[in-house]
Design an enzyme around this catalytic site. Sequence first.
Site, PDB file in Angstrom:
ATOM      1  N   CYS A  96       0.933  -1.536  -0.072  1.00  0.00           N
ATOM      2  CA  CYS A  96      -0.070  -0.035   0.069  1.00  0.00           C
ATOM      3  C   CYS A  96       0.988   1.228   0.008  1.00  0.00           C
ATOM      4  O   CYS A  96       1.444   1.555  -1.025  1.00  0.00           O
ATOM      5  CB  CYS A  96      -1.161  -0.184   1.190  1.00  0.00           C
ATOM      6  N   HIS A 200      -3.225  -5.547   2.512  1.00  0.00           N
ATOM      7  CA  HIS A 200      -2.519  -5.718   4.043  1.00  0.00           C
ATOM      8  C   HIS A 200      -3.569  -6.988   4.435  1.00  0.00           C
ATOM      9  O   HIS A 200      -3.755  -7.676   3.854  1.00  0.00           O
ATOM     10  CB  HIS A 200      -3.478  -4.383   4.934  1.00  0.00           C
TER      11      HIS A 200
HETATM   12  N1  GLN Z   1      -2.339   6.708   2.070  1.00  0.00           N
HETATM   13  C1  GLN Z   1      -2.298   5.841   1.203  1.00  0.00           C
HETATM   14  C2  GLN Z   1      -3.718   5.835   0.501  1.00  0.00           C
HETATM   15  O1  GLN Z   1      -4.786   5.806   1.203  1.00  0.00           O
HETATM   16  C3  GLN Z   1      -1.873   4.583   1.760  1.00  0.00           C
HETATM   17  C4  GLN Z   1      -2.889   3.945   2.519  1.00  0.00           C
HETATM   18  C5  GLN Z   1      -2.300   2.729   3.194  1.00  0.00           C
HETATM   19  O2  GLN Z   1      -1.253   2.351   2.930  1.00  0.00           O
HETATM   20  N2  GLN Z   1      -3.290   1.976   3.653  1.00  0.00           N
HETATM   21  O3  GLN Z   1      -4.033   5.681  -0.823  1.00  0.00           O
END
Ligand code: GLN
Length: 263
Positions: A96, A200
């Site tokens: 992510c 995740h």
């Molecule tokens: N900030 C990024 C997004 O919302 C990554 C989010 C995350 O790593 N869960 O796209």
Amino acid sequence: MQRALRIAHLYPDHMNIYGDRGNIIALTQRCRWRGIAVEVVGVQPGAAVAWASFDLVFFGGGQDSGQALIAADFVRRHGAELCAAIADGLPMLAICGGYQLLGHYFQTHTGERLAGIGAIDAHTIGGDRRMIGDIAITIDGDVLGGGEPLVAVGFENHSGQTYLGDGVRPLGRVIAGHGNNGSDGSEGAVVHHAYGCYLHGSLLPKNPRFTDHLLSLALMHAGGDGALAPLDDHREDAARAVMLERLQPPERPARRWWPIRRS
Ligand code: GLN
């Protein structure tokens, strides 16, 4: 005797969300169960890294605010050398927010642009829509060193929409959930032995075949033959089967789009 595997964990205090540390636990525990010595080194902002001394790199996800705190350090301190190490075959998994910073840039929903290291020809644009929920993808067998395709499960939560450059191989195809951008059906990216994805959840405890593929690559990087003794994964397989059952599209209850094995 094989030396201890060395895993670099990038920015563990800033980039660890939705259980991403579970990926490190899965990697180390599956080594220990097999009697493989393993060492994890957290890389904090400001730290120098000798990439040649590592066999595997893990970079978790984080909120936009966490990414903003480390992005400049990541790019300036590590960008060129980590790109070279990846091109040279260093195995890596980025989730992510970490995945987004392997691309050219991540533009937040407020228009701020965080540069990435450009190891993956991709860019990410933050949107107003959060792509959140459980996700299932199909990963071709050859991405995992051969064999049948893997249906992997995870949990995604991002507003960033990632677009891959022409010729970049996605990690997999979305069968339930949103993936890279919610529109083109792709999920994640593979470049050399570096994998980026939005899963995740944590990804590696839930999908032990993926974990073992990374460990095998890491062992080969450390000079071994990459062979791993099999482990009993029936609990992990059962947990994945429950999630896939839950994600089954209601309009097609009679047909399964994944193989379920129950033990
Ligand atoms: N900030 C990024 C997004 O919302 C990554 C989010 C995350 O790593 N869960 O796209």
